[in-house]
Design a protein around this motif. Sequence first.
Motif, short mmCIF file in Angstrom:
data_model
loop_
_atom_site.label_atom_id
_atom_site.label_comp_id
_atom_site.label_asym_id
_atom_site.label_seq_id
_atom_site.Cartn_x
_atom_site.Cartn_y
_atom_site.Cartn_z
N GLY A 82 -44.53 35.32 0.49
CA GLY A 82 -44.20 35.27 -0.93
C GLY A 82 -44.74 36.42 -1.76
O GLY A 82 -44.41 36.53 -2.94
N ALA A 83 -45.55 37.28 -1.16
CA ALA A 83 -46.13 38.40 -1.91
C ALA A 83 -45.09 39.51 -2.07
O ALA A 83 -44.53 39.98 -1.08
CB ALA A 83 -47.37 38.94 -1.20
N GLU A 84 -44.83 39.93 -3.31
CA GLU A 84 -43.90 41.02 -3.54
C GLU A 84 -44.56 42.35 -3.20
O GLU A 84 -45.78 42.50 -3.33
CB GLU A 84 -43.43 41.02 -5.00
N CYS A 85 -43.74 43.28 -2.75
CA CYS A 85 -44.30 44.57 -2.34
C CYS A 85 -43.44 45.70 -2.89
O CYS A 85 -42.24 45.77 -2.60
CB CYS A 85 -44.37 44.66 -0.82
N VAL A 86 -44.04 46.56 -3.70
CA VAL A 86 -43.35 47.76 -4.19
C VAL A 86 -43.59 48.87 -3.18
O VAL A 86 -44.70 49.39 -3.06
CB VAL A 86 -43.88 48.16 -5.58
N ALA A 87 -42.56 49.21 -2.43
CA ALA A 87 -42.67 50.21 -1.36
C ALA A 87 -41.28 50.65 -0.96
O ALA A 87 -40.29 49.98 -1.27
CB ALA A 87 -43.43 49.65 -0.16
N ASP A 88 -41.21 51.77 -0.27
CA ASP A 88 -39.92 52.27 0.20
C ASP A 88 -39.87 52.44 1.71
O ASP A 88 -38.95 53.05 2.25
CB ASP A 88 -39.58 53.59 -0.49
N ALA A 89 -40.86 51.88 2.40
CA ALA A 89 -40.86 51.87 3.86
C ALA A 89 -41.81 50.78 4.32
O ALA A 89 -42.71 50.35 3.58
CB ALA A 89 -41.29 53.22 4.42
N SER A 90 -41.60 50.33 5.54
CA SER A 90 -42.52 49.36 6.13
C SER A 90 -42.68 49.66 7.61
O SER A 90 -41.79 50.27 8.24
CB SER A 90 -42.03 47.92 5.92
N VAL A 91 -43.80 49.22 8.17
CA VAL A 91 -44.12 49.47 9.56
C VAL A 91 -44.70 48.20 10.17
O VAL A 91 -45.39 47.44 9.49
CB VAL A 91 -45.11 50.65 9.69
N ALA A 92 -44.37 47.94 11.45
CA ALA A 92 -44.88 46.75 12.14
C ALA A 92 -45.33 47.16 13.54
O ALA A 92 -44.63 47.88 14.25
CB ALA A 92 -43.80 45.68 12.23
N PHE A 93 -46.50 46.67 13.93
CA PHE A 93 -47.08 46.99 15.23
C PHE A 93 -46.98 45.84 16.22
O PHE A 93 -47.48 45.96 17.35
CB PHE A 93 -48.56 47.37 15.06
N ALA A 94 -46.37 44.72 15.82
CA ALA A 94 -46.29 43.56 16.70
C ALA A 94 -45.05 42.74 16.36
O ALA A 94 -44.50 42.85 15.26
CB ALA A 94 -47.55 42.71 16.56
N PRO A 95 -44.58 41.91 17.29
CA PRO A 95 -43.48 41.00 16.97
C PRO A 95 -43.87 40.05 15.84
O PRO A 95 -45.05 39.85 15.55
CB PRO A 95 -43.29 40.23 18.29
N GLY A 96 -42.85 39.49 15.20
CA GLY A 96 -43.10 38.53 14.13
C GLY A 96 -42.78 39.05 12.75
O GLY A 96 -42.91 38.30 11.78
N SER A 97 -42.35 40.32 12.63
CA SER A 97 -41.96 40.90 11.34
C SER A 97 -40.69 41.71 11.53
O SER A 97 -40.49 42.33 12.58
CB SER A 97 -43.05 41.81 10.79
N VAL A 98 -39.85 41.70 10.52
CA VAL A 98 -38.63 42.51 10.53
C VAL A 98 -38.71 43.51 9.38
O VAL A 98 -38.69 43.12 8.21
CB VAL A 98 -37.36 41.64 10.39
N CYS A 99 -38.82 44.79 9.71
CA CYS A 99 -38.79 45.85 8.69
C CYS A 99 -37.37 46.01 8.17
O CYS A 99 -36.41 45.99 8.95
CB CYS A 99 -39.25 47.18 9.30
N ALA A 100 -37.23 46.16 6.86
CA ALA A 100 -35.90 46.25 6.27
C ALA A 100 -35.90 47.15 5.05
O ALA A 100 -36.86 47.15 4.27
CB ALA A 100 -35.40 44.86 5.88
#
Length: 260
Positions: A82-100
């Motif tokens: 539920g936390a909003e994030c002001v950003a223009d990229a995302s990175v994930a090092f493990a399963p369980g997240s979908v960068c979009a």
Amino acid sequence: MRLLRPDWPAPSTVRALSTTREGGLSTGPYASLNLGDHVGDDPLAVQRNRALLRTQAGLPVEPDWLQQVHGCTVSALPRAPGAECVADASVAFAPGSVCAVMTADCLPVLLCDEAGSVVAAAHAGWRGLAAGVLEATVRRMQRPGEQLLTWLGPAIGPEHFEVGDEVRDTFCAARTEATTAFRRTGQGRWLADLGLLARQRLAELGVCWIGGGEHCTFAEPERFFSYRRDGVSGRMASLIWLEPHPLPDSAAFEPEDERA
């Protein structure tokens, strides 16, 4: 639902795709698979479109939707629910997240490493490119550029992206090679090659494998949203994530999908 999937030598634990405008429930200028909840579309239609995407694309979780501002902030996933994030990229090092990232002319860039241990998605419009969003994303991935694979999703092409002197000057002042990405059309006006500008910066970071970039959002109105073309427009999404175990390629490749 018609999806584009990168034709790249990524490890089998890496899954990635870009949506088109086809296969959703929105109407009018947002027809039909609009995934943006900030562009004036019916919120219920957007919610249903996102649910369709998760089901038909086989997403493991809801994508991590960013509040994009054409900057170079990179969010590390997972974030608090539920936390909003002001950003223009995302990175994930493990399963369980979908960068979009969401786009409608800007360039979506998907990245992973050869080992399949980290993935990232970046929103690279001209402002973000100039600000260093790709450099910031690669730094946050904590891998040498030589170990990275990148794919450029659908964006406005070099025959339709007209800009002024100020945009060209911004890029050329930083890197002289950027002059090759601009073609004069008139006094103070230029056609800019967004994909080439991204490739130049990725190459400078040592990235050797750069694919994609074949689709122009402006030139294909039946397939893609384009803010430059239509003014009022929906948004496509480009997504990347890690699976916990390798999957056969056919497990996430349906007949309506296309390699790009």
